[in-house]
Design a protein around this motif. Structure first.
Motif, PDB file in Angstrom:
ATOM      1  N   ASN A   1       0.694  -1.148  -0.102  1.00 55.52           N
ATOM      2  CA  ASN A   1       0.062  -0.025  -0.226  1.00 55.52           C
ATOM      3  C   ASN A   1       1.007   1.391  -0.213  1.00 55.52           C
ATOM      4  N   SER A   2       0.249   2.301   0.066  1.00 53.17           N
ATOM      5  CA  SER A   2       0.100   3.452  -0.323  1.00 53.17           C
ATOM      6  C   SER A   2       2.369   3.521  -0.824  1.00 53.17           C
ATOM      7  N   LEU A   3       1.542   2.833  -2.324  1.00 49.55           N
ATOM      8  CA  LEU A   3       3.446   2.950  -3.240  1.00 49.55           C
ATOM      9  C   LEU A   3       4.086   3.759  -3.027  1.00 49.55           C
ATOM     10  N   LYS A   4       5.084   4.021  -3.568  1.00 43.63           N
ATOM     11  CA  LYS A   4       6.260   5.099  -4.259  1.00 43.63           C
ATOM     12  C   LYS A   4       7.075   4.903  -4.838  1.00 43.63           C
ATOM     13  N   PRO A   5       7.779   5.892  -5.777  1.00 45.19           N
ATOM     14  CA  PRO A   5       8.116   5.742  -6.997  1.00 45.19           C
ATOM     15  C   PRO A   5       9.449   4.530  -6.419  1.00 45.19           C
ATOM     16  N   GLU A   6      10.416   5.372  -5.507  1.00 48.15           N
ATOM     17  CA  GLU A   6      11.728   4.599  -4.853  1.00 48.15           C
ATOM     18  C   GLU A   6      11.076   2.650  -4.456  1.00 48.15           C
ATOM     19  N   ASP A   7       9.570   2.682  -4.974  1.00 47.87           N
ATOM     20  CA  ASP A   7       9.502   1.074  -4.910  1.00 47.87           C
ATOM     21  C   ASP A   7       9.505   0.269  -6.163  1.00 47.87           C
ATOM     22  N   THR A   8       9.592   0.956  -6.573  1.00 51.46           N
ATOM     23  CA  THR A   8       9.870   0.346  -8.380  1.00 51.46           C
ATOM     24  C   THR A   8      11.077  -0.172  -8.531  1.00 51.46           C
ATOM     25  N   ALA A   9      10.962  -1.860  -8.603  1.00 51.95           N
ATOM     26  CA  ALA A   9      12.050  -2.944  -8.520  1.00 51.95           C
ATOM     27  C   ALA A   9      11.334  -4.329  -9.847  1.00 51.95           C
ATOM     28  N   VAL A  10      12.440  -4.832  -9.177  1.00 50.80           N
ATOM     29  CA  VAL A  10      11.738  -6.803  -9.469  1.00 50.80           C
ATOM     30  C   VAL A  10      11.468  -7.240  -8.069  1.00 50.80           C
ATOM     31  N   TYR A  11      10.844  -7.542  -8.113  1.00 52.24           N
ATOM     32  CA  TYR A  11      10.949  -8.099  -6.562  1.00 52.24           C
ATOM     33  C   TYR A  11      10.645  -9.991  -6.454  1.00 52.24           C
ATOM     34  N   TYR A  12      11.435 -10.316  -5.764  1.00 45.67           N
ATOM     35  CA  TYR A  12      11.603 -11.790  -5.831  1.00 45.67           C
ATOM     36  C   TYR A  12      11.104 -12.651  -4.498  1.00 45.67           C
ATOM     37  N   CYS A  13      10.885 -13.673  -4.316  1.00 41.87           N
ATOM     38  CA  CYS A  13      10.258 -14.606  -3.063  1.00 41.87           C
ATOM     39  C   CYS A  13      11.571 -15.792  -2.697  1.00 41.87           C
ATOM     40  N   ALA A  14      11.891 -15.515  -1.970  1.00 39.90           N
ATOM     41  CA  ALA A  14      13.022 -16.477  -1.126  1.00 39.90           C
ATOM     42  C   ALA A  14      12.148 -17.281  -0.473  1.00 39.90           C
ATOM     43  N   ALA A  15      12.900 -18.770  -0.717  1.00 39.78           N
ATOM     44  CA  ALA A  15      12.376 -19.932   0.249  1.00 39.78           C
ATOM     45  C   ALA A  15      13.550 -19.793   1.594  1.00 39.78           C
ATOM     46  N   GLY A  16      13.051 -19.420   2.847  1.00 41.41           N
ATOM     47  CA  GLY A  16      15.434 -20.315   3.255  1.00 41.41           C
ATOM     48  C   GLY A  16      14.717 -22.666   3.586  1.00 41.41           C
ATOM     49  N   ARG A  17      15.729 -23.248   3.426  1.00 41.28           N
ATOM     50  CA  ARG A  17      15.028 -24.386   3.771  1.00 41.28           C
ATOM     51  C   ARG A  17      15.811 -25.264   4.750  1.00 41.28           C
ATOM     52  N   LYS A  18      16.285 -24.151   5.890  1.00 39.73           N
ATOM     53  CA  LYS A  18      16.339 -24.434   6.727  1.00 39.73           C
ATOM     54  C   LYS A  18      16.126 -23.216   7.484  1.00 39.73           C
ATOM     55  N   TYR A  19      16.687 -23.310   9.472  1.00 39.64           N
ATOM     56  CA  TYR A  19      15.980 -22.141  10.141  1.00 39.64           C
ATOM     57  C   TYR A  19      16.881 -20.939   9.657  1.00 39.64           C
ATOM     58  N   ILE A  20      16.098 -19.274  10.000  1.00 41.48           N
ATOM     59  CA  ILE A  20      17.675 -19.179   9.664  1.00 41.48           C
ATOM     60  C   ILE A  20      17.149 -17.990  10.579  1.00 41.48           C
ATOM     61  N   ASN A  21      17.931 -17.035  11.041  1.00 40.91           N
ATOM     62  CA  ASN A  21      18.021 -16.262  12.701  1.00 40.91           C
ATOM     63  C   ASN A  21      17.471 -14.730  12.014  1.00 40.91           C
TER      64      ASN A  21
END
Length: 127
Positions: free
Chosen positions: A84-104
């Protein structure tokens, strides 16, 4: 093997809203810590949101806190991002990522902690 596929990116005006989704294919989705990163032209990939599998705890970077919401639906093997409330500086390629183990949580912003990545979806915010 796990595959991630983002969708929902498009052109939107500043102040507008957008919802991204990340579908997962392959192994059990529910045991992964999940996150969203983004990369603007000429910049490094930037972490901004994560959600932990064990308790659903979420974490946001200062740049999106209060504007973006990360959520997951294990039964649907889907990770969502409401922006929400998107700004021009939010312009980017967006990636999702998954960690196979616990991430601190202190390491959420480290790309090397994540085993699987999607191909990305372009979000462009016009002023």
């Amino acid at each position: 093997q796990v595959q991630l596929a983002e969708s929902g990116g498009r052109l939107v005006q500043a102040g507008g809203s957008l919802k991204l989704s990340c579908e997962t294919y392959g192994e059990t989705f529910g045991t992964f810590d999940l996150a969203w990163f983004r990369q603007a032209p000429g910049q490094e990939r930037e972490f901004f949101a994560a959600i932990k599998y064990v308790d659903g705890a979420v974490h946001y970077s200062v740049s999106v806190l209060g504007r973006f919401t990360i959520s997951r639906y294990n039964a649907w093997r889907r990770l969502n991002l409401q922006m929400n409330s998107l700004k021009p500086e939010d312009t980017a390629v967006y990636y999702c990522a998954a960690g196979r183990k616990y991430i601190n949580p202190v390491n959420y912003d480290l790309a090397r902690e994540y085993t699987y990545w999607g191909q990305g979806t372009q979000v462009t915010v016009s002023s």
